[in-house]
Structure formats: structure tokens, C-alpha cells
Design a protein around this motif. Structure first.
Motif, PDB file in Angstrom:
ATOM      1  N   SER A  98      45.887  43.712  40.504  1.00 59.77           N
ATOM      2  CA  SER A  98      46.997  42.763  40.131  1.00 59.77           C
ATOM      3  C   SER A  98      47.900  43.728  40.538  1.00 59.77           C
ATOM      4  O   SER A  98      48.060  45.123  40.627  1.00 59.77           O
ATOM      5  N   ASP A  99      49.038  43.487  40.953  1.00 58.76           N
ATOM      6  CA  ASP A  99      50.357  44.112  41.319  1.00 58.76           C
ATOM      7  C   ASP A  99      51.323  43.771  40.234  1.00 58.76           C
ATOM      8  O   ASP A  99      51.751  42.647  39.889  1.00 58.76           O
ATOM      9  N   GLU A 100      51.658  45.120  39.319  1.00 58.16           N
ATOM     10  CA  GLU A 100      52.683  44.799  38.395  1.00 58.16           C
ATOM     11  C   GLU A 100      53.835  44.508  38.578  1.00 58.16           C
ATOM     12  O   GLU A 100      54.524  45.486  39.293  1.00 58.16           O
ATOM     13  N   GLU A 106      43.973  46.754  49.081  1.00 63.34           N
ATOM     14  CA  GLU A 106      43.087  46.044  48.544  1.00 63.34           C
ATOM     15  C   GLU A 106      41.637  45.921  49.132  1.00 63.34           C
ATOM     16  O   GLU A 106      40.614  45.586  48.823  1.00 63.34           O
TER      17      GLU A 106
END
Length: 74
Positions: free
Chosen positions: A62-64, A22
Motif C-alpha cells: 500500500s501507498d500511505e 512493487e
């Protein structure tokens, strides 16, 4: 990590999955904006994406999480 990119003047968002930290992503975005050069990203399948820095509207990270399958009883 999944990224959603909004581009000014375009109603659809771009959604890609990348293997980048990130902090490295936001550093690349800030450098592209500061130097007015295109933001270049490569997704997990090896496809390259170039976005003009002046067209960037927003970037959402976002982290799914995997969705549970079936029914569970707790």
C-alpha cells in the motif's frame, strides 16, 4: 511503499516501509518461494528482515497517503 506481511502460524502482522519498486518486491518474493530460500528485505531505516519462504502467508502493498490536518471547508 508500505508492506504488510502475514506469516503462517503467527497472529501478528509485520508492517515495514521499504524503498523498492512493487515489481522488484514481487520478483524477490517469487524467487524466494521458488528456490525455498528466505525472503530478505531492508526497510527505510536500514533494518534487515529475513522471512522463511515456506512461512509466508500473504504480502499486502500500500501507498500511505498523508492525512489532512485540521478542518477544512469546501
Amino acid at each position: 511503499m508500505n508492506i504488510t506481511i502475514g506469516i503462517s502460524g503467527i497472529t501478528r502482522e509485520i508492517r515495514i516501509e521499504v524503498d523498492i519498486e512493487e515489481d522488484a518486491l514481487f520478483t524477490a518474493v517469487n524467487q524466494a518461494i521458488d528456490s525455498n530460500t528466505p525472503l530478505q528485505l531492508t526497510d527505510t531505516k536500514g533494518r534487515k528482515l529475513l522471512i522463511p519462504a515456506h512461512q509466508l502467508g500473504y504480502i499486502m502493498v500500500s501507498d500511505e497517503k498523508p492525512r489532512p490536518v485540521g478542518f477544512t471547508v469546501a
